[in-house]
Design a protein around this motif. Sequence first.
Motif, PDB file in Angstrom:
ATOM      1  N   ILE A  68      -0.069  16.804  -2.057  1.00 58.52           N
ATOM      2  CA  ILE A  68       0.403  15.352  -2.357  1.00 58.52           C
ATOM      3  C   ILE A  68       0.118  14.558  -1.236  1.00 58.52           C
ATOM      4  CG2 ILE A  68       2.554  13.750  -2.448  1.00 58.52           C
ATOM      5  CD1 ILE A  68       4.275  16.326  -3.115  1.00 58.52           C
ATOM      6  N   VAL A  69      -0.999  13.378  -1.653  1.00 54.47           N
ATOM      7  CA  VAL A  69      -1.606  12.782  -0.826  1.00 54.47           C
ATOM      8  C   VAL A  69      -1.121  11.269  -0.850  1.00 54.47           C
ATOM      9  CG1 VAL A  69      -3.830  14.170  -0.721  1.00 54.47           C
ATOM     10  CG2 VAL A  69      -3.660  12.323  -2.339  1.00 54.47           C
ATOM     11  N   GLY A  70      -0.188  10.883  -1.559  1.00 54.96           N
ATOM     12  CA  GLY A  70       0.469   9.699  -1.640  1.00 54.96           C
ATOM     13  C   GLY A  70       1.652   9.695  -2.704  1.00 54.96           C
ATOM     14  N   TRP A  71       2.868   9.030  -2.491  1.00 53.93           N
ATOM     15  CA  TRP A  71       3.779   9.062  -3.453  1.00 53.93           C
ATOM     16  C   TRP A  71       4.739   7.640  -3.560  1.00 53.93           C
ATOM     17  CZ3 TRP A  71       7.370  13.551  -1.823  1.00 53.93           C
ATOM     18  CH2 TRP A  71       7.910  13.471  -0.424  1.00 53.93           C
ATOM     19  N   ARG A  72       5.544   7.438  -4.416  1.00 52.49           N
ATOM     20  CA  ARG A  72       6.529   6.263  -4.262  1.00 52.49           C
ATOM     21  C   ARG A  72       7.680   6.841  -3.557  1.00 52.49           C
ATOM     22  NH1 ARG A  72      10.454   4.497  -7.829  1.00 52.49           N
ATOM     23  NH2 ARG A  72       9.577   6.070  -9.426  1.00 52.49           N
ATOM     24  N   LYS A  73       8.278   5.957  -2.945  1.00 51.13           N
ATOM     25  CA  LYS A  73       9.566   6.116  -1.955  1.00 51.13           C
ATOM     26  C   LYS A  73      10.537   6.597  -2.641  1.00 51.13           C
ATOM     27  CE  LYS A  73       8.362   3.272   2.116  1.00 51.13           C
ATOM     28  NZ  LYS A  73       8.988   2.089   2.856  1.00 51.13           N
ATOM     29  N   ASP A  74      10.831   6.494  -3.861  1.00 48.23           N
ATOM     30  CA  ASP A  74      12.075   7.010  -4.629  1.00 48.23           C
ATOM     31  C   ASP A  74      12.876   8.217  -4.168  1.00 48.23           C
ATOM     32  OD1 ASP A  74      11.219   9.081  -7.046  1.00 48.23           O
ATOM     33  OD2 ASP A  74       9.633   7.793  -6.352  1.00 48.23           O
ATOM     34  N   LEU A  75      12.072   9.207  -3.811  1.00 55.40           N
ATOM     35  CA  LEU A  75      12.850  10.617  -3.207  1.00 55.40           C
ATOM     36  C   LEU A  75      13.343  10.187  -1.876  1.00 55.40           C
ATOM     37  CD1 LEU A  75      13.120  13.464  -3.869  1.00 55.40           C
ATOM     38  CD2 LEU A  75      11.473  13.761  -2.371  1.00 55.40           C
TER      39      LEU A  75
END
Length: 374
Positions: A68-75
């Motif tokens: 994982i090199v980027g993700w949305r903050k929802d978690l």
Amino acid sequence: MRKLSQMLVFMVLVLIGPMPAQAETITVTDIAGREVAVNVPIKRAILGEGRQLYIIAALDRENPAARIVGWRKDLIEADPATYQAYLAKFPEFADIPAFEGLEQSLIDIETTIAQKPDIVFLNLETKRAVEEAAYIEKLGALDIPVVYVDFRNSPEVNTEPSIRLFGKLFGKQERAEEFIAFRAEEIAKITDRLASVKPERPQVFIDRAAGFYEDCCHSFGDGNFGAMVEMAGGDNIAKDLIPGTFGQINAEQVIVSDPDHIIVTSAMWDVYVPGGKWVPVGPGADPDEIVEKLKFYPTRPAYLGIKAQKTKAFHAVWHQFYNSPYQFVAIQQMAKWFHPELFADIDPDETFKQLHDRFLPIDYQPGYFGTLSN
């Protein structure tokens, strides 16, 4: 001479070790029905939905942060207890670039491009916004493929194919099939028995994202939690009132329907609604606090005088079941509330613990359910 050459080649291979696996281009069909060419196995993924970690952790159990090199903050914001559990075991999660947004939001394209990903996973419900912004074309020009998955819009239909997509792209097909088989077996424990016994179905209303919204009465139509209620042996009163998966009905309609059970979906939403009426169900939640905050809901005007208020049949369920491959645990718990004698031998907490023990790298912490009913 030939034998000597073969021996020299052999010695060189021994010295340099095994050759790395060669990249391969495959074509997959995503949940939107698009054919997408992807170089596999992927090593760098952008998650348009941070809660896609729920399935990635089951596939990359040794280190779910590795690809994982980027993700949305929802978690991080919507499920902080789960995030902290993973962060404690895998500190590298703290270094993953994160961007803002809700389920239908666009990804941060600058962050995405800067990370040079092999793939971008997007929620199916973002499709319209993505098309309007021409993100597929912009990323495609940089040889970055986009794949749509769905654990939220129609999870009862799309969960299994979404798991298979992740499994194929991560090179973890066998593990993905093991997870699918476990999930199907646990659902069948409920649906097979219901099909055999055919008990009377209680009327059920789902109070969707309770505490996130101030007003009443947000709910589900015939999809997501609405479908889960039906699979658990209940009759979702909003299935014919809400077109599609998500919507809202008025309080008078709830009173007229006179439901036997109220299912409150909620979570620890202090980031979104500080001090709100949300019920703090989730990993490690305090059962007494769950009950105390759930006591507010029978006082809502929409529930005054209904059957559920008279029998205290108000139940709280972790809202994130609506957006994960773990929905079958919620189906088991609701079945026990609707038909306690028929499913007396079913233990949803034990089911969820088995899932963690077999597939996930973190320990199970109870706290996903609560009820005012005895």
